[in-house]
Each structure stands twice: as structure tokens, then as C-alpha cells.
Design an enzyme around this catalytic site. Sequence first.
Site, PDB file in Angstrom:
ATOM      1  N   ALA A  28       0.767   3.293   7.585  1.00  0.00           N
ATOM      2  CA  ALA A  28       1.039   4.709   7.786  1.00  0.00           C
ATOM      3  C   ALA A  28      -0.252   5.471   8.080  1.00  0.00           C
ATOM      4  CB  ALA A  28       1.727   5.295   6.565  1.00  0.00           C
ATOM      5  N   ASN A  79       0.823  -1.200   0.000  1.00  0.00           N
ATOM      6  CA  ASN A  79       0.000   0.000   0.000  1.00  0.00           C
ATOM      7  C   ASN A  79       0.866   1.262   0.000  1.00  0.00           C
ATOM      8  OD1 ASN A  79      -1.852   2.013   0.392  1.00  0.00           O
ATOM      9  ND2 ASN A  79      -2.928   1.023   2.068  1.00  0.00           N
ATOM     10  N   ASP A  80       1.526   1.517   1.127  1.00  0.00           N
ATOM     11  CA  ASP A  80       2.270   2.769   1.227  1.00  0.00           C
ATOM     12  C   ASP A  80       3.402   2.875   0.209  1.00  0.00           C
ATOM     13  OD1 ASP A  80       0.629   3.531   3.263  1.00  0.00           O
ATOM     14  OD2 ASP A  80       1.910   2.695   4.819  1.00  0.00           O
ATOM     15  N   VAL A  81       3.978   1.734  -0.174  1.00  0.00           N
ATOM     16  CA  VAL A  81       5.123   1.796  -1.086  1.00  0.00           C
ATOM     17  C   VAL A  81       4.712   2.121  -2.520  1.00  0.00           C
ATOM     18  CG1 VAL A  81       6.541   0.246   0.292  1.00  0.00           C
ATOM     19  CG2 VAL A  81       5.113  -0.690  -1.519  1.00  0.00           C
ATOM     20  N   VAL A  82       3.387   2.137  -2.779  1.00  0.00           N
ATOM     21  CA  VAL A  82       2.924   2.522  -4.117  1.00  0.00           C
ATOM     22  C   VAL A  82       2.033   3.758  -4.051  1.00  0.00           C
ATOM     23  CG1 VAL A  82       3.084   0.227  -5.128  1.00  0.00           C
ATOM     24  CG2 VAL A  82       0.990   0.884  -3.969  1.00  0.00           C
TER      25      VAL A  82
END
Lengths: 106, 501
Positions: free
Chosen positions: B468, B427-430
Site C-alpha cells: 500500500a 505489513n498492511d494487515v497489522v
Amino acid sequence: MHSILTFFNDHIQMIYIVILSIFLGIEVIGRVPSVLHTPLMSGANAIHGVVIIGAIIVTGKAQSDNYFALILGFLAVVLGTLNVVGGFVVTDRMLEMFKSKKKSPK
Amino acid sequence: MNISVLTLCYLVGSITFIIGLKMLSHPERARRGNLIAAFGMSVAILGTIFLYEDNDVHFLGNKGVIFTALVIGGIIGVFAAKKIKMTAMPEMVSLFNGMGGACAMLISIIEFNYQKSMAFNLGTGNVFTEVVSKGEILVIILGLIIGAVSFAGSMIAWGKLNGVIKDKIFKGQRILNFIILLLLVGTASVFVYVTPATSAELNNTVMPFTDGTYGTTAIVAVHLYIFYGVLALALLYGVMFVLPIGGADMPVVISLLNSFTGVAAACGGFLYNNQVMLTGGILVGAAGTLLTILMCKAMNRSLGSVLIGSFGAKAVSGPSKTTGGHYKEISLSDAAMLLGYANKVMIVPGYGLAVAQAQHTCHDLEKVLIEKGVDVKYAIHPVAGRMPGHMNVLLAEADVSYEKLLEMDTANDEFRTTDVVLILGANDVVNPAAKNDPGSPIYGMPILEVELAKTVIVNKRSMKPGYAGIENALFYQPKTSMLFGDAKKVLENLLAEIKNI
């Protein structure tokens, strides 16, 4: 204060080792690819298991009728061994998979 | 003679640690590096048992106890390390790290009691050659504190990764932690200040003890109380320090605690003038700290904010900055069509894949797609999974070939030519907010630019934000479709559908 200064003076060799080791530690892993971060952490984890040597010394020094020290020392050596042996074996298991992987496609 | 052979053993140990760490940084030589370090460790341990000489004791006694402990620890260690699943690796590292911390803590406890008993022995006529300086007292207490924090913290981290312990955040937690830390430092300073040193200068201040004996030091009950007070505070701090930090943030914490234990080991090195403990401990301390910083950088967090656990607090206070809008779902068969007829598919594995243990199913999917002539690759974000590099280990375990794993920069170049990106539990990494939204807490974090691809399929369990705690605008983009469900189940169903095409 004075005695702490004396301590530094007496251990100046040690302090040099500390300072050089800090730079060495940073330098040595500075270029590790992110692929290897987990095995590296695990390997470093096994290396700090060197604390077991302290446990061995403290247990070995204990009088044989000092059960408090013996029991705690015994525990410390068990825990230290877990750290060392477990750490190295787990790291080896992780790296084993990388190795077999490298060969097959080529 | 013996002692110089031992020095040589320690030299061998220190060198193998350095070489081992160095080789661990190269994929091909890593395994050998690990074995070399293990060899050096064995030399140092055996050398200590058989060759160590003290000022007054000639050789170490209690060999029976030591060997029994070594055998028990060894058997449990090998067993645990062999049995553990690859996905549970972070827990294991955390657990072993805690053991090391506990070991350092126990050494300090025994050593302090030993010094206390030596003071009493003097009165009974034993020759007392031990000289304890303030510096040594400082090192003992440092080893105690760092070891205890590392132990307690690692246990909590272990529990969190296991899911046994939930995140606990309450108001004023930061202040409370700060107070505990202050108390800890304060008590430790008092301890170092009041505990008398045994040195030549103090030899004339002979004090009578209650049992009629005499001693040169006055390490008495009150010092012991302070000592155990420090121990209790350190353990408490270890618990409180890790408790508010989110589960997905654990890698950073484990890496940090790992370097703590290194420093605790180095304290032992100071205490016993032991070079191998010193070099080993400091090497790990330094390397671990660097690794921690690297991880923080990859997640765009400062070490300070991890330390006071402010991220968890922030996630609670302001997660609801809703992007709104519509997201569209995609059916399994449509997803199967898209994937089956694509030219190039990029799989982005994340935390969700690791949790669902879907790496094998994922590899099966890859094989089926390749049979259909699809070019399949994996885009690995540096902090994908539960630890940096953890995803690579997981996929390697599932036999995914090394060449198919693309690092972030390479992957970002290839997204332009990719037809379908399949995001599995990441999720957060994209999240494009890291690039576009300066107000976002993850702004500045390098991400996988999946939106460059033609279509994006996102597999998630629900629309809930990632760890996050922020919304992901990617999910609302027209080219994105959502495929809800547990990663493993979804992949299995997808696999069946693709085979049917």
C-alpha cells in the site's frame, strides 16, 4: 434497435435464466468462509470452462476443408479443456489438503 | 430424441454446477462439490459431442479433431495442475482463466467467419437456413471483447505474479486507458451498427460478390477489418488495464477476470441457445463479482479504484509520509528466548511468508514451540497471502492443523492474552493507521490488532513499506522489535536457536 428488441423477445427464456442465475450465483456463495475463497475461485474458474461446449459446437460445425476454422477450433477446444481439466484438478488438490486436515486432530 | 436427451444432459450439468458451487462454500463438503461439478461438466461435454444437432447439420463433424484436442488439453491440464507448487496457485488460476477467455475469443472469431462464409455459400446454391439477427452480432462481439480482455489481462496477471512483468506506471496512464476503453466501445458499437443482419426481411437484397456469386448478407471485408480492429483494441485494453495494478492487488484482478470469462461463456450460451453455458457462465459471473467485491471490502478498496489502477499511481505519488522515530532490532537468540519462554504465541503470516515459501519451516517452528509447552496459534487476516484464503491453503499444505488457524475476529479477542506475536512478512494487515489515521489510504480496513499483545516481533526483509506504500507506525512502537531477513532463513535460524535453549 427493432431487431435488438426482437432478439430480446425471442430469447426471453434465456433472459429469465440470466437474471435468476445472477441472484442464485450471489446467494449460493454469499456465506462462504474466507478460508475457502481461493478454492472457490478456482472451482468457479473450472466451471466457466463450460465455454468449451461452444468450442466443440463451432469446431463440429466447420466444413472439413475450412482449415482456418478447424485450426482455430482445435486451439479453442485445447484451451477450453485446459481450463476445465486443470481447474477441477487444481481445486481438488487444494481441497484434498483441507480434508485430511479435518480428520487428524479429532 | 437425441436433442431431448441432450437437453437433459444440459439440465444435469446446470444443476451440478449450482450444487457444486453451493458445496464449495462448506469446508467438509467442498471436495465432493468440486467432483460433482466436474461430473456434470463431463456429461455436458460428452453429450454435446455425440448428441448435438444443428438445423442443417445432423450431427457434429470433425470428431477426430475434437477428440485430439480434448486429449491434448486434458493431458497438459492434469500435468500442469499436479506439478504446480501450492504457492504458485494464484498464477495457475490466472493462467487457466486466461485459457477460458481465449477459448471464448476464438469461438467468436470462428463464428463470425462462419457466418461470413455462409453468406457466400448461398450464391453457390446451398440451402441457407441460418438467420443472424443484430442481437446475435451483438453477442458475438461481446464474447469477443470480454474473452479477449480476460485473456490478455490474465496473461499479464500471470506474468506479474511470476515476477516476469513489473508494474508499469506512467503519467496519463489513466487517461490513456480511458481513451482505449472509449475507442473499444465506440468501434464495437459501429461494428454492431454497420454489420448487416441476415434475416427474412433482408432476403430480397441480393448482392453480387466479386467472384460472381450472390448472397443475402453483405458481410464483406470492411466488416472483417472492423471486427479485427475490435479484437486488437480489446487485447490492448486487457494488457493496459492490468499493467498498472500492483502485484499484491492481483487477486482482486484475477477474481474480476474470472467473472469476466464467466460472462464471455454466457455470451456463447446466448449464441447457441445453450442453457448449460448460460447458467454456468452467469453463475460464475455473478459469484465471481461478489467474491471480487468481498475481497475489495476486506482491503478497504473500491472496485472502481482497482479498475482504473489508481492505487498504484497513489502509491508512487505519496508514499513518503514518514512516521519517523526509532525502531529496534532484536537478535535471533533474544527472539528465540522470547518465543521459547512465552505461554502463548500468535503467528501472523503474510505475503512475505508466501513469497519465501516458508510455510513448512513455520510449521516446524510451531511444533518445536509446542514441545516446549507453548500455546501456538495462527492469526489469519482475510486477505493474508496472495489471495483471500490462500494462506489457509498454504498452511494446510504444511500440515498445520485446521483448529490452529484463527480468523480475524477470534484472533483479535485472543491478542490480549498473548505474550508474543510473531509477524512473518505481513505489513498492511497489522498497520494501526487503518484504525487511527483517517488520512491513511487504508483507513477503515479491518486489521489484526497485534498491539494488544505484550510483545511483537516483526520479520521483514527491510523497513520498506508494504504494497500500500504507507509507513507502519507499529514498527516504531516500544513493544515492537524487528527481525530482518528472508522469512525462510530467519525461521530456520530461529528454529536452531530455540532447539538450543
